[in-house]
Motif scaffolding. Structure first.
Motif, PDB file in Angstrom:
ATOM      1  N   ALA A   1      -5.995  -4.363  -2.874  1.00 28.95           N
ATOM      2  CA  ALA A   1      -5.074  -5.472  -2.612  1.00 28.95           C
ATOM      3  C   ALA A   1      -4.152  -5.712  -3.802  1.00 28.95           C
ATOM      4  N   ALA A   2      -4.720  -5.687  -5.005  1.00 25.42           N
ATOM      5  CA  ALA A   2      -3.932  -5.949  -6.209  1.00 25.42           C
ATOM      6  C   ALA A   2      -2.860  -4.891  -6.413  1.00 25.42           C
ATOM      7  N   GLY A   3      -3.142  -3.668  -5.984  1.00 22.19           N
ATOM      8  CA  GLY A   3      -2.164  -2.600  -6.111  1.00 22.19           C
ATOM      9  C   GLY A   3      -0.913  -2.825  -5.288  1.00 22.19           C
ATOM     10  N   GLN A   4      -1.004  -3.740  -4.332  1.00 16.99           N
ATOM     11  CA  GLN A   4       0.150  -4.083  -3.496  1.00 16.99           C
ATOM     12  C   GLN A   4       0.699  -5.461  -3.830  1.00 16.99           C
ATOM     13  N   GLY A   5       0.285  -6.010  -4.974  1.00 19.75           N
ATOM     14  CA  GLY A   5       0.842  -7.277  -5.446  1.00 19.75           C
ATOM     15  C   GLY A   5       0.020  -8.506  -5.159  1.00 19.75           C
ATOM     16  N   ALA A   6      -1.092  -8.382  -4.425  1.00 16.72           N
ATOM     17  CA  ALA A   6      -1.945  -9.547  -4.149  1.00 16.72           C
ATOM     18  C   ALA A   6      -2.736  -9.925  -5.397  1.00 16.72           C
ATOM     19  N   GLN A   7      -3.243 -11.139  -5.409  1.00 18.06           N
ATOM     20  CA  GLN A   7      -4.069 -11.621  -6.504  1.00 18.06           C
ATOM     21  C   GLN A   7      -5.418 -12.048  -5.941  1.00 18.06           C
TER      22      GLN A   7
ATOM     23  N   VAL B   1     -12.143   2.805   5.723  1.00 14.61           N
ATOM     24  CA  VAL B   1     -11.087   2.331   6.622  1.00 14.61           C
ATOM     25  C   VAL B   1     -10.689   0.909   6.248  1.00 14.61           C
ATOM     26  N   LEU B   2     -11.678   0.064   5.916  1.00 15.18           N
ATOM     27  CA  LEU B   2     -11.385  -1.310   5.508  1.00 15.18           C
ATOM     28  C   LEU B   2     -10.477  -1.329   4.283  1.00 15.18           C
ATOM     29  N   GLU B   3     -10.747  -0.471   3.311  1.00 19.84           N
ATOM     30  CA  GLU B   3      -9.914  -0.414   2.112  1.00 19.84           C
ATOM     31  C   GLU B   3      -8.462  -0.089   2.455  1.00 19.84           C
ATOM     32  N   ASP B   4      -8.277   0.839   3.392  1.00 23.01           N
ATOM     33  CA  ASP B   4      -6.918   1.188   3.818  1.00 23.01           C
ATOM     34  C   ASP B   4      -6.245   0.004   4.511  1.00 23.01           C
ATOM     35  N   LEU B   5      -6.992  -0.714   5.358  1.00 24.07           N
ATOM     36  CA  LEU B   5      -6.434  -1.875   6.043  1.00 24.07           C
ATOM     37  C   LEU B   5      -6.064  -2.980   5.060  1.00 24.07           C
ATOM     38  N   VAL B   6      -6.908  -3.169   4.047  1.00 21.63           N
ATOM     39  CA  VAL B   6      -6.627  -4.185   3.025  1.00 21.63           C
ATOM     40  C   VAL B   6      -5.353  -3.832   2.272  1.00 21.63           C
ATOM     41  N   ARG B   7      -5.220  -2.576   1.915  1.00 21.30           N
ATOM     42  CA  ARG B   7      -4.022  -2.139   1.192  1.00 21.30           C
ATOM     43  C   ARG B   7      -2.763  -2.398   2.031  1.00 21.30           C
ATOM     44  N   ARG B   8      -2.827  -2.081   3.315  1.00 18.34           N
ATOM     45  CA  ARG B   8      -1.664  -2.267   4.176  1.00 18.34           C
ATOM     46  C   ARG B   8      -1.362  -3.742   4.414  1.00 18.34           C
ATOM     47  N   ALA B   9      -2.422  -4.540   4.599  1.00 17.04           N
ATOM     48  CA  ALA B   9      -2.208  -5.967   4.820  1.00 17.04           C
ATOM     49  C   ALA B   9      -1.585  -6.624   3.596  1.00 17.04           C
ATOM     50  N   ALA B  10      -2.073  -6.269   2.418  1.00 19.94           N
ATOM     51  CA  ALA B  10      -1.533  -6.853   1.189  1.00 19.94           C
ATOM     52  C   ALA B  10      -0.061  -6.498   1.012  1.00 19.94           C
ATOM     53  N   ALA B  11       0.302  -5.272   1.385  1.00 20.68           N
ATOM     54  CA  ALA B  11       1.690  -4.845   1.242  1.00 20.68           C
ATOM     55  C   ALA B  11       2.609  -5.594   2.207  1.00 20.68           C
ATOM     56  N   LEU B  12       2.079  -5.914   3.393  1.00 23.70           N
ATOM     57  CA  LEU B  12       2.901  -6.544   4.435  1.00 23.70           C
ATOM     58  C   LEU B  12       2.907  -8.062   4.376  1.00 23.70           C
ATOM     59  N   LEU B  13       2.019  -8.634   3.536  1.00 26.07           N
ATOM     60  CA  LEU B  13       1.884 -10.095   3.485  1.00 26.07           C
ATOM     61  C   LEU B  13       2.054 -10.603   2.046  1.00 26.07           C
ATOM     62  N   PRO B  14       3.186 -10.350   1.414  1.00 23.80           N
ATOM     63  CA  PRO B  14       3.386 -10.824   0.038  1.00 23.80           C
ATOM     64  C   PRO B  14       3.342 -12.345  -0.034  1.00 23.80           C
ATOM     65  N   GLY B  15       2.691 -12.836  -1.062  1.00 25.04           N
ATOM     66  CA  GLY B  15       2.609 -14.273  -1.256  1.00 25.04           C
ATOM     67  C   GLY B  15       1.445 -14.946  -0.559  1.00 25.04           C
ATOM     68  N   TRP B  16       0.737 -14.230   0.302  1.00 28.72           N
ATOM     69  CA  TRP B  16      -0.421 -14.823   0.976  1.00 28.72           C
ATOM     70  C   TRP B  16      -1.616 -14.846   0.014  1.00 28.72           C
ATOM     71  N   ASP B  17      -2.484 -15.842   0.182  1.00 32.53           N
ATOM     72  CA  ASP B  17      -3.726 -15.900  -0.587  1.00 32.53           C
ATOM     73  C   ASP B  17      -4.638 -14.759  -0.142  1.00 32.53           C
ATOM     74  N   CYS B  18      -5.354 -14.189  -1.080  1.00 32.61           N
ATOM     75  CA  CYS B  18      -6.295 -13.109  -0.794  1.00 32.61           C
ATOM     76  C   CYS B  18      -7.652 -13.471  -1.376  1.00 32.61           C
ATOM     77  N   ASP B  19      -8.654 -13.596  -0.520  1.00 32.13           N
ATOM     78  CA  ASP B  19     -10.011 -13.949  -0.948  1.00 32.13           C
ATOM     79  C   ASP B  19     -11.000 -12.918  -0.421  1.00 32.13           C
ATOM     80  N   ILE B  20     -11.933 -12.513  -1.273  1.00 31.76           N
ATOM     81  CA  ILE B  20     -12.940 -11.519  -0.915  1.00 31.76           C
ATOM     82  C   ILE B  20     -14.322 -12.153  -1.087  1.00 31.76           C
TER      83      ILE B  20
END
Length: 244
Positions: A167-173, A125-144
Motif C-alpha cells: 500500500a505504501a508503495g502506491q502512496g498510502a500511509q 492475490v490480496l497483496e496485488d489487490l491492496v497495491r491496486r486499491a491504494a493506487a486507485l484511492l489516493p488520500g483514503w485512510d488505510c488500516d491493516i
C-alpha cells in the motif's frame, strides 16, 4: 507427461518441513529427493526419502529446487549449495540479517529465488489487490488489522507489514492493529476508508497446510526459470513457454 520436479526440503524436522514432506507425497509433479535437518537424523530413510544432517548438506542428491524453512544460521549453507548446483531456492526462513538479504539478492543474478513471509496463494492475490486499491484511492485512510493465536509474539505480523509495504508503495500511509486470541491461524483485513464509503479486503487462513501447499506450488513453478528474484504472485500461473 514431464518428469517431476526434484525437491530438497531444508528444515525438514520443523512444523513446516513436516507439512511439506507430507503434502509433497500427494503430488505426482514433485519428487522429494532429500530432507535435511539441523542435527543428524535418527533414521536415514523415511517413507523412501533419504535424510541428512546439516553438516552433510554437500552430499545430498541432485535436485531442481530447495525449499528452505529453517533458521538463519542454516540459510547461508543452503543458499550456497543452490548456487553451486545451479538449482532454484524457495525460502520462508525468517529473521535473516541484512547481509543474508543482500546475499539472496546477489544470488538472484545466477539462480531463480523466492523469499516470502507468507506462501499462501490467497495472500499473494490480496497483496496485488491492496497495491491496486491504494493506487486507485489516493488520500483514503488505510488500516491493516491482523489476528493470530496467542502464542504469536511479533506484532504486526510479517504478512501485515508486507501488505502495508504494498500500500505504501502506491502512496498510502498504512496504520496497523494486532489481535492475539485463541488459536486463530491468521487473518488479515486491509481497509480503505473514504468519505461515506469503505472497502475491506480480507484473507482468512483456515489451517497451516495452506502455507506448505503454497510453497510446493511455488517450487514447482520456479524450477527451470531464468535467474531472478521472484515473488509468489509471479508464480501463480505457469511460465509462458511451459507448454511450448
Amino acid at each position: 507427461m514431464s518428469a517431476p520436479v526434484r525437491v530438497l526440503v531444508h528444515g525438514a524436522s520443523g512444523r513446516m518441513g513436516q507439512a511439506l514432506l507430507r503434502l509433497a507425497r500427494e503430488r505426482a509433479d514433485l519428487q522429494v529427493v532429500g530432507a535435511v535437518s539441523g542435527s543428524a537424523p535418527r533414521q536415514r530413510v523415511v517413507d523412501g526419502v533419504p535424510y541428512f544432517g546439516g553438516s552433510e548438506l554437500g552430499g545430498v542428491p541432485t535436485f531442481d529446487v530447495a525449499i528452505d524453512f529453517s533458521l538463519p544460521q542454516g540459510f547461508d549453507a543452503v543458499l550456497a549449495l543452490c548456487e553451486r548446483r545451479g538449482a532454484a531456492l524457495v525460502s520462508g526462513t525468517t529473521g535473516l540479517s541484512s547481509a543474508q538479504c543482500e546475499a539472496l539478492d546477489a544470488a538472484a543474478a545466477r539462480i531463480p529465488v523466492v523469499w516470502a513471509s507468507n506462501f499462501s496463494l490467497g495472500v499473494a492475490v490480496l497483496e496485488d489487490l491492496v497495491r491496486r486499491a491504494a493506487a486507485l484511492l489516493p488520500g483514503w485512510d488505510c488500516d491493516i488489522v491482523e489476528s493470530h493465536h496467542t502464542r504469536k509474539l511479533d506484532a504486526p505480523s510479517g504478512t501485515a507489514l508486507t501488505l502495508g509495504e504494498a500500500a505504501a508503495g502506491q502512496g498510502a500511509q498504512p496504520r496497523y492493529a494486532s489481535l492475539r486470541a485463541g488459536d486463530i491461524v491468521g487473518e488479515h483485513l486491509v481497509q480503505f476508508t473514504g468519505v461515506g464509503e469503505r472497502i475491506e479486503l480480507v484473507h482468512r487462513a483456515g489451517n497451516r497446510d495452506i502455507f506448505a501447499a503454497g510453497a510446493l506450488h511455488v517450487a514447482q513453478r520456479l524450477a527451470g526459470r531464468a535467474p531472478q528474484r521472484y515473488a509468489v504472485a509471479d508464480l501463480l500461473a505457469p511460465a509462458p513457454d511451459a507448454t511450448g
